[in-house]
Design an enzyme around this catalytic site. Structure first.
Site, PDB file in Angstrom:
ATOM      1  N   GLU A 290      21.053  51.753  52.355  1.00 43.84           N
ATOM      2  CA  GLU A 290      20.799  50.560  51.550  1.00 43.84           C
ATOM      3  C   GLU A 290      20.365  50.937  50.136  1.00 43.84           C
ATOM      4  OE1 GLU A 290      20.383  46.992  50.062  1.00 43.84           O
ATOM      5  OE2 GLU A 290      20.872  47.079  52.200  1.00 43.84           O
ATOM      6  N   THR A 330      25.463  44.451  49.941  1.00 41.86           N
ATOM      7  CA  THR A 330      25.733  45.249  51.133  1.00 41.86           C
ATOM      8  C   THR A 330      27.093  44.933  51.735  1.00 41.86           C
ATOM      9  OG1 THR A 330      23.388  45.534  51.659  1.00 41.86           O
ATOM     10  CG2 THR A 330      24.948  45.745  53.479  1.00 41.86           C
ATOM     11  N   HIS A 448      14.750  48.387  50.830  1.00 40.31           N
ATOM     12  CA  HIS A 448      15.014  46.998  50.462  1.00 40.31           C
ATOM     13  C   HIS A 448      13.671  46.300  50.346  1.00 40.31           C
ATOM     14  CE1 HIS A 448      16.598  42.944  50.465  1.00 40.31           C
ATOM     15  NE2 HIS A 448      17.840  43.377  50.551  1.00 40.31           N
ATOM     16  N   ASP A 501      25.652  51.796  50.219  1.00 41.26           N
ATOM     17  CA  ASP A 501      26.453  50.577  50.197  1.00 41.26           C
ATOM     18  C   ASP A 501      26.666  50.102  48.762  1.00 41.26           C
ATOM     19  OD1 ASP A 501      23.784  49.878  49.851  1.00 41.26           O
ATOM     20  OD2 ASP A 501      23.840  48.172  51.216  1.00 41.26           O
ATOM     21  N   HIS A 502      25.643  50.246  47.928  1.00 39.13           N
ATOM     22  CA  HIS A 502      25.711  49.858  46.518  1.00 39.13           C
ATOM     23  C   HIS A 502      24.494  50.430  45.816  1.00 39.13           C
ATOM     24  CE1 HIS A 502      22.529  46.806  47.101  1.00 39.13           C
ATOM     25  NE2 HIS A 502      23.127  46.554  48.247  1.00 39.13           N
TER      26      HIS A 502
END
Length: 646
Positions: A290, A330, A448, A501-502
């Site tokens: 994440e 995501t 996150h 994911d990013h």
């Protein structure tokens, strides 16, 4: 006679619905006429198209009414008779009508502004604006006299309800029995249920003229339909070419040294991929971390020391140093990693309806006899992950597979990463015990907000709730997972692929700041993969074919990605996008496709995210259209759908 019928309609408990219907249908008609005047130059004025605009338009207005009336139906149904006829209730009902009419007027005004900007009814762009409320509100405040407009709309709403008071009054003067109300309410509430299952927003598209189709819809219904379908029609809003021309160009872009097209039909893009030598049937662990920006790692210049485990692994891995994520969410990363498709406009395919039986990385592994798994530490119904992966050749394992005693810590997003990795190890052991190799895609959650994690793991206390703490804890958990995996008998025959994911932040100096898409990728298998650096430019969609190339797998491919190890020099390119702007970067130049069919070319700065405008590059533009329009075409026409594997 007419007055008697009107009196009977109004002089009952559900009489206010007649008033609401008249207001909604009347305002919808006026809105449609106003938009017709605004779009007159592009309108096809044939009698049949006018019938479509107003006839089909009335149908969709009624569909919108079926949804819009739900709160009022429930209120009128449940309100006890003696309370309903009380003076306080009558004033409350009139005040509620003021709010409902204000909302209808506000929607009409919004549609006028939106059409002036995009030449369309509400669509996913309008939904997208809700994700960026602060920026949108500020832009509106700077562009329009908001206070005066809202005051004017409120005044009109008050006047309309004052004029409608005689029509509302008969309702609260009549007695009403519970049984009778329940029967009527049940029939009325059945209407939105039927609308949901039987009506589709595409049913209005009966004309070859886009304006006719847009005017035939209803703004309220279109807004919620866009939210449900999560996509923007590419041909309507983006620069496009005839499909056949696009698909022929796309075939030249997809052809690679190791692949051969199965058919000469330009609409069929499936290729046979062949590598010399035997396949390497190794287990594969793909960890998508994440929000792991490349610049968090010391390997890319960070001096905070927050990724010591990953930096140590990087020295023992094949490190891809020039990889760029497809998007900023995501689900975009999951789409790119599993489907190897460019980020088509709107929401990720992961969240769209009708996304089953697609060609995926899990499908390739499963067709080879692997146990393809998607493992997530939260509840996989979030972001539609359970349905998407479960319908596309993965076995989904989420928070529900863990008992309370298995969990050291959890927050709103899921269990701590260390507990997710414990679950993953258990699933891998089960696969091997069952005689199957495994492909395990693990999606972490700890990096996150709110950045909380178990105490005692790292030197940043959990109560700091800092991004640095979230990154360092995830780094610790990955290192701990690798150490535990090293004790397993299957470790030496396993590829560990670690990526993101990013990035952690998408905001930058431009609409598509390239530096905010840079993510790490490392492949670790000390008995098989020699440490090294791969510096070639690489898109997130290239990971799947590159990974399969490392394993020497032969397969039939529908991927849009390249195996970066075999790709001829000079063909490298990347795709980066937000919900609206979609970018294609090649040879240092970035083509940005935006709604209203806009295309611009810029020279991006890979260090600070700035960009300088460039003259239009026709070849770059045509390639960008081919990739994105082609991907949209394939999903819309279900060209790459496959029968489910056993």
């Amino acid at each position: 006679m007419l007055k008697e019928k009107q009196s009977r309609l109004l002089a009952n408990r559900f009489g206010p619905l007649v008033v609401l219907a008249a207001l909604l249908l009347g305002l919808s008609l006026l809105t449609r006429i106003a938009l017709l005047v605004l779009a007159h130059a592009n309108m096809d004025w044939s009698p049949l198209n006018l019938l479509r605009v107003f006839g089909v338009g009335l149908f969709f207005d009624l569909v919108a009414l079926s949804y819009f009336m739900i709160p009022l139906v429930v209120y009128l149904w449940l309100m006890p008779d003696r309370w309903y006829r009380h003076r306080i209730q009558t004033w409350w009902l009139q005040l509620s009508f003021v709010g409902l009419v204000f909302l209808l007027l506000f929607t009409a005004a919004g549609e006028w502004v939106f059409w002036g900007e995009f030449g369309s009814r509400f669509n996913f762009i309008a939904v997208d604006y809700l994700l960026y409320t602060q920026e949108v509100v500020r832009n509106i405040q700077e562009s329009y006299p908001v206070g005066a407009i809202l005051s004017g709309l409120l005044l009109v709403a008050l006047v309309l309800i004052w004029l409608c008071r005689p029509a509302l009054r008969p309702s609260w003067q009549q007695a009403s029995r519970w049984q009778a109300r329940t029967g009527v309410a049940a029939l009325l509430l059945l209407l939105p249920v039927l609308s949901y299952w039987l009506v589709d927003y595409k049913q209005k598209d009966l004309s070859s003229n886009t304006v006719v189709n847009q005017l035939s819809g209803n703004g309220i219904y279109e807004f919620f339909a866009a939210n449900r379908n999560n996509e923007l029609d590419y041909a309507t809003f983006y620069a496009s070419e005839p499909d056949e021309k696009v698909l022929r160009r796309l075939r030249t872009l997809l052809k690679t040294p190791e692949s051969t097209f199965i058919s000469e039909d330009p609409r069929q893009l499936a290729r046979t991929v062949r590598y010399p030598g035997p396949e390497k049937r190794m287990n594969v662990v793909l960890i998508s971390v994440e929000s792991l920006s490349a610049d968090f790692m010391a390997s890319f210049g960070n001096t905070q020391g927050i990724t010591p485990q990953l930096d140590a692994l990087a020295k023992q891995s094949l490190m891809y140093t020039n990889l760029y994520a497809s998007g900023t969410r995501t689900v975009r990363g999951l789409e790119a990693l599993s489907l190897a498709l460019p980020p088509t406009p709107g929401q990720s395919i992961v969240r769209r309806p009708d996304n089953e039986n697609l060609f995926s990385l899990g499908y390739v592994f499963r067709s080879k006899g692997y146990d393809s798994q998607f493992l997530y530490g939260g509840y996989g119904y979030f972001d539609n992950m359970n349905h998407f992966f479960g319908s596309n050749s993965y076995r989904v394992v989420d928070r529900t597979a863990l008992s309370d005693k298995d969990v050291h810590f959890e927050n709103v997003w899921g269990v701590a990463d260390e507990d997710l990795f414990t679950l993953a190890l258990r699933q891998m052991d089960q696969s091997v015990a069952g005689g199957k190799p495994f492909f395990s895609h693990i999606m972490t959650t700890s990096n996150h907000r709110p950045f909380t994690y178990p105490a005692g793991r790292i030197d940043i206390p959990p109560d700091s709730k800092s991004r640095e703490g979230g990154v360092k804890y995830t780094d610790w958990a990955i290192g701990d997972f690798i150490r535990r995996a090293q004790k397993k008998p299957w470790f030496d025959n396993t590829l560990f692929v670690i990526t993101a994911d990013h990035c952690a932040s998408s905001a930058g100096k431009t609409d598509l700041p390239v530096d905010r898409y840079h993510i790490p990728l490392m492949v670790y298998a000390p008995k098989v993969i020699q440490p090294g650096v791969m510096p070639r430019l690489m898109a997130q969609v290239d990971l799947a074919p590159t990974l399969l190339g490392l394993l020497n797998f032969s397969y039939t491919s529908h991927f849009f990605g390249y195996d970066i190890a075999t790709l001829e020099p000079g063909r490298e390119r990347i795709f980066i996008a937000t919900y609206q702007d979609i970018g294609y970067l090649k040879d240092g130049k970035l083509a940005i496709l935006s709604p209203r069919k806009q295309v611009k070319t810029v020279l991006p700065n890979f260090s600070d995210g700035s960009a300088v405008g460039l003259p239009d590059d026709p070849a770059l533009r045509d390639d960008a259209i081919a990739w994105y329009q082609g991907a949209s075409y394939l999903f819309r026409n279900k060209t790459s759908r496959l029968p489910p594997l056993p």
